[in-house]
Motif scaffolding. Sequence first.
Motif, PDB file in Angstrom:
ATOM      1  N   GLN A  63      41.289  44.482  39.486  1.00 17.66           N
ATOM      2  CA  GLN A  63      42.587  43.877  40.296  1.00 17.66           C
ATOM      3  C   GLN A  63      43.082  45.049  41.625  1.00 17.66           C
ATOM      4  OE1 GLN A  63      46.248  40.783  40.384  1.00 17.66           O
ATOM      5  NE2 GLN A  63      45.566  41.752  38.686  1.00 17.66           N
ATOM      6  N   VAL A  64      42.892  44.976  42.788  1.00 20.33           N
ATOM      7  CA  VAL A  64      43.431  45.936  43.571  1.00 20.33           C
ATOM      8  C   VAL A  64      43.655  45.173  44.969  1.00 20.33           C
ATOM      9  CG1 VAL A  64      42.386  48.001  42.759  1.00 20.33           C
ATOM     10  CG2 VAL A  64      41.441  46.859  44.676  1.00 20.33           C
ATOM     11  N   HIS A  65      44.558  45.248  45.732  1.00 18.80           N
ATOM     12  CA  HIS A  65      44.894  44.867  47.139  1.00 18.80           C
ATOM     13  C   HIS A  65      44.728  46.099  48.039  1.00 18.80           C
ATOM     14  CE1 HIS A  65      46.083  40.877  45.408  1.00 18.80           C
ATOM     15  NE2 HIS A  65      46.680  41.745  44.362  1.00 18.80           N
ATOM     16  N   PHE A  66      43.720  46.264  48.743  1.00 24.93           N
ATOM     17  CA  PHE A  66      43.515  47.580  49.773  1.00 24.93           C
ATOM     18  C   PHE A  66      43.891  47.189  51.034  1.00 24.93           C
ATOM     19  CE2 PHE A  66      40.780  50.227  46.517  1.00 24.93           C
ATOM     20  CZ  PHE A  66      41.704  50.620  46.004  1.00 24.93           C
ATOM     21  N   ARG A  67      44.212  45.782  51.202  1.00 22.85           N
ATOM     22  CA  ARG A  67      45.180  45.467  52.599  1.00 22.85           C
ATOM     23  C   ARG A  67      44.075  45.354  53.871  1.00 22.85           C
ATOM     24  NH1 ARG A  67      48.869  42.891  49.709  1.00 22.85           N
ATOM     25  NH2 ARG A  67      50.536  44.278  48.927  1.00 22.85           N
ATOM     26  N   GLN A  95      40.949  41.936  46.046  1.00 23.86           N
ATOM     27  CA  GLN A  95      41.461  40.492  46.231  1.00 23.86           C
ATOM     28  C   GLN A  95      41.437  40.111  47.512  1.00 23.86           C
ATOM     29  OE1 GLN A  95      41.860  39.118  42.987  1.00 23.86           O
ATOM     30  NE2 GLN A  95      40.952  41.360  42.766  1.00 23.86           N
ATOM     31  N   PRO A  96      41.432  38.774  47.786  1.00 22.75           N
ATOM     32  CA  PRO A  96      41.018  37.927  48.996  1.00 22.75           C
ATOM     33  C   PRO A  96      42.320  37.871  49.934  1.00 22.75           C
ATOM     34  CG  PRO A  96      41.024  36.296  47.199  1.00 22.75           C
ATOM     35  CD  PRO A  96      41.201  37.897  46.511  1.00 22.75           C
ATOM     36  N   ASN A  97      43.320  37.937  49.416  1.00 22.59           N
ATOM     37  CA  ASN A  97      44.481  37.492  50.422  1.00 22.59           C
ATOM     38  C   ASN A  97      44.700  38.488  51.354  1.00 22.59           C
ATOM     39  OD1 ASN A  97      45.307  39.065  48.177  1.00 22.59           O
ATOM     40  ND2 ASN A  97      47.304  38.759  48.288  1.00 22.59           N
ATOM     41  N   THR A  98      43.917  38.859  52.068  1.00 22.49           N
ATOM     42  CA  THR A  98      43.742  39.770  53.453  1.00 22.49           C
ATOM     43  C   THR A  98      44.226  38.633  54.665  1.00 22.49           C
ATOM     44  OG1 THR A  98      41.669  39.935  53.409  1.00 22.49           O
ATOM     45  CG2 THR A  98      42.805  41.981  52.683  1.00 22.49           C
ATOM     46  N   VAL A  99      44.039  39.720  56.032  1.00 21.60           N
ATOM     47  CA  VAL A  99      44.421  38.774  57.097  1.00 21.60           C
ATOM     48  C   VAL A  99      43.018  39.279  57.934  1.00 21.60           C
ATOM     49  CG1 VAL A  99      45.877  38.298  58.956  1.00 21.60           C
ATOM     50  CG2 VAL A  99      46.986  38.810  56.703  1.00 21.60           C
ATOM     51  N   LEU A 148      35.716  34.343  41.585  1.00 19.43           N
ATOM     52  CA  LEU A 148      36.410  33.590  42.345  1.00 19.43           C
ATOM     53  C   LEU A 148      38.091  33.823  42.142  1.00 19.43           C
ATOM     54  CD1 LEU A 148      36.875  31.058  44.232  1.00 19.43           C
ATOM     55  CD2 LEU A 148      36.608  29.751  42.202  1.00 19.43           C
ATOM     56  N   LYS A 149      38.933  33.986  43.190  1.00 16.49           N
ATOM     57  CA  LYS A 149      40.241  34.274  42.779  1.00 16.49           C
ATOM     58  C   LYS A 149      40.875  33.137  43.139  1.00 16.49           C
ATOM     59  CE  LYS A 149      44.370  36.353  42.013  1.00 16.49           C
ATOM     60  NZ  LYS A 149      44.682  37.648  42.913  1.00 16.49           N
ATOM     61  N   LEU A 150      41.817  32.397  42.357  1.00 13.69           N
ATOM     62  CA  LEU A 150      42.831  31.372  42.684  1.00 13.69           C
ATOM     63  C   LEU A 150      44.087  31.871  42.301  1.00 13.69           C
ATOM     64  CD1 LEU A 150      40.779  28.497  40.790  1.00 13.69           C
ATOM     65  CD2 LEU A 150      40.448  29.122  43.171  1.00 13.69           C
ATOM     66  N   PHE A 151      45.132  31.562  43.319  1.00 18.62           N
ATOM     67  CA  PHE A 151      46.347  31.811  43.317  1.00 18.62           C
ATOM     68  C   PHE A 151      47.066  30.262  42.696  1.00 18.62           C
ATOM     69  CE2 PHE A 151      45.331  35.082  46.097  1.00 18.62           C
ATOM     70  CZ  PHE A 151      46.355  36.226  45.655  1.00 18.62           C
ATOM     71  N   LEU A 152      47.570  30.253  41.530  1.00 17.39           N
ATOM     72  CA  LEU A 152      48.123  29.085  41.111  1.00 17.39           C
ATOM     73  C   LEU A 152      49.809  29.521  41.055  1.00 17.39           C
ATOM     74  CD1 LEU A 152      45.971  28.487  37.865  1.00 17.39           C
ATOM     75  CD2 LEU A 152      45.474  27.907  40.203  1.00 17.39           C
ATOM     76  N   SER A 154      52.554  32.083  43.601  1.00 19.09           N
ATOM     77  CA  SER A 154      52.699  33.419  44.360  1.00 19.09           C
ATOM     78  C   SER A 154      51.793  33.590  45.267  1.00 19.09           C
ATOM     79  CB  SER A 154      52.963  34.513  43.246  1.00 19.09           C
ATOM     80  OG  SER A 154      53.206  35.594  43.905  1.00 19.09           O
ATOM     81  N   SER A 155      51.117  32.687  46.061  1.00 22.11           N
ATOM     82  CA  SER A 155      50.036  32.838  47.063  1.00 22.11           C
ATOM     83  C   SER A 155      50.674  33.581  48.421  1.00 22.11           C
ATOM     84  CB  SER A 155      49.410  31.796  47.365  1.00 22.11           C
ATOM     85  OG  SER A 155      50.109  30.794  48.084  1.00 22.11           O
ATOM     86  N   THR A 156      49.904  33.847  49.115  1.00 21.54           N
ATOM     87  CA  THR A 156      50.019  34.215  50.513  1.00 21.54           C
ATOM     88  C   THR A 156      49.053  33.304  51.471  1.00 21.54           C
ATOM     89  OG1 THR A 156      48.409  36.064  50.247  1.00 21.54           O
ATOM     90  CG2 THR A 156      50.702  36.526  50.204  1.00 21.54           C
ATOM     91  N   GLY A 157      49.407  32.993  52.522  1.00 23.41           N
ATOM     92  CA  GLY A 157      48.791  32.162  53.445  1.00 23.41           C
ATOM     93  C   GLY A 157      48.713  30.808  52.853  1.00 23.41           C
ATOM     94  N   ASN A 158      47.412  30.348  52.884  1.00 28.28           N
ATOM     95  CA  ASN A 158      47.363  28.883  52.387  1.00 28.28           C
ATOM     96  C   ASN A 158      46.571  28.767  51.162  1.00 28.28           C
ATOM     97  OD1 ASN A 158      44.729  29.882  53.454  1.00 28.28           O
ATOM     98  ND2 ASN A 158      43.968  27.606  53.917  1.00 28.28           N
TER      99      ASN A 158
END
Length: 448
Positions: A63-67, A95-99, A148-152, A154-158
């Motif tokens: 689990q990393v967020h490399f942005r 993780q998938p919460n990039t832009v 598959l990553k699910l934010f249940l 503390s999500s970002t975006g939608n």
Amino acid sequence: MIMDSVLIKNANIVNEGKITNGDVYIEKGVFKEIAPQISAKSPDVHIFDAEGKYLIPGVIDDQVHFREPGLTHKATIETESRAAVAGGITSFIEQPNTVPQATTIERLEEKYTIASKTSYANYSFMFGGTNDNLEEILKVNPKNVAGLKLFLGSSTGNMLVDNPEVLEKIFSSTDLLIAVHCEDEQTIRDNTAAYKEKYGDDIPIEFHPKIRSEEACYLSSSRAIELAKKTGARLHVFHLSTAKEMELFTNKIPLEEKKITAEVCIHHLWFSEEDYKEKGTLIKWNPAVKTAEDREALFEALLNDTIDVIATDHAPHTKEEKDNVYTKAPSGGPLVQHALPAMLEFYHQGKISLEKIVEKMCHSPARLFQVEKRGYIKEGYFADAVLVDLNAPWTVNKENVAYKCGWSPFEGTTFKSRITHTFINGSLVYKNFKWYDVKNGKRLTFTR
């Protein structure tokens, strides 16, 4: 430094619950031979005398967020994978919460393309679920995507998946491993509103674990687990932070038979709420760092196999962003460079064995995600390996922090152990605070 053949001699090899002294021969990126003594096969072999240092499999961080893309002022795949190899992490799952978010196959593959050109370490990317992308989820190939990553919460975006019918449909429809962030959004909103009424935006940071409370975590985790049991889904719960949640998991069956697995992160094992006074928003994470009692319960659950893996949730922000008032300071911090040294510090304190560290950071992530031929020092496996000197103290400071954001919550900490060499797919990529320009990382594949 790309190397066709490597011989590591005189190493204490930590692997599969044992420590044995011996040599390791690597050829064309694969472990070829492991034996008490091995002679060089040709004059072209690169020989490394480990001199009794400890050789462990490369760490797999799930689990990393490399942005990247979109948030590259904080970090990039190149900068953070570079920091990761300095910390002995040879494979990461991002993780998938990039832009933009990786919630379509096209966006996901764009990230893989970036990594194929810039990553020092091996890589995989989570696909992101939303309330309306089930059709895309069903296109994901489980053999070359981690899950598959699910934010249940503390999500970002939608990316907040908050429609119960959609959630059940996703759980029922996919064979992918479903990894979840569990915090109950309504509980957090209510708690935030109450503290804002009293303090405005400048809520004292020590109330963070009261806002993102034990109740918020337990409510969400218990619901996710209930749904997984109902649907038979393969569920992995990220970054557990409370003692109470431990009752939701079991150590009564082997890891391979578990349908519901658990992760703990370095910061929840190292820090407690007592550290907010000194560290402030630098240790503001979601879920929050909580009590010393929670921390001890997490450590106990790790040791008794209720918790299956250790990860970082590496999530860098700039110092300027972190220096904001509570409601505007983002949650998350950089950790990949210092995760293994932190766990080795616990070894020096007598809290965990080297064999257990390797199990939870190398073997178990490989087994849990069914990563193909990584996570072990085994003949025929990809040659990801790390040499560790247990008696080479060093202090974390701004000069040796490798993250793009330029800071670490561990600044000022002296670690007794040092990662001296990191090999990825048989080639040396890092040695004693020096990186070689070898972006030798490969896309992870999975035996599913």
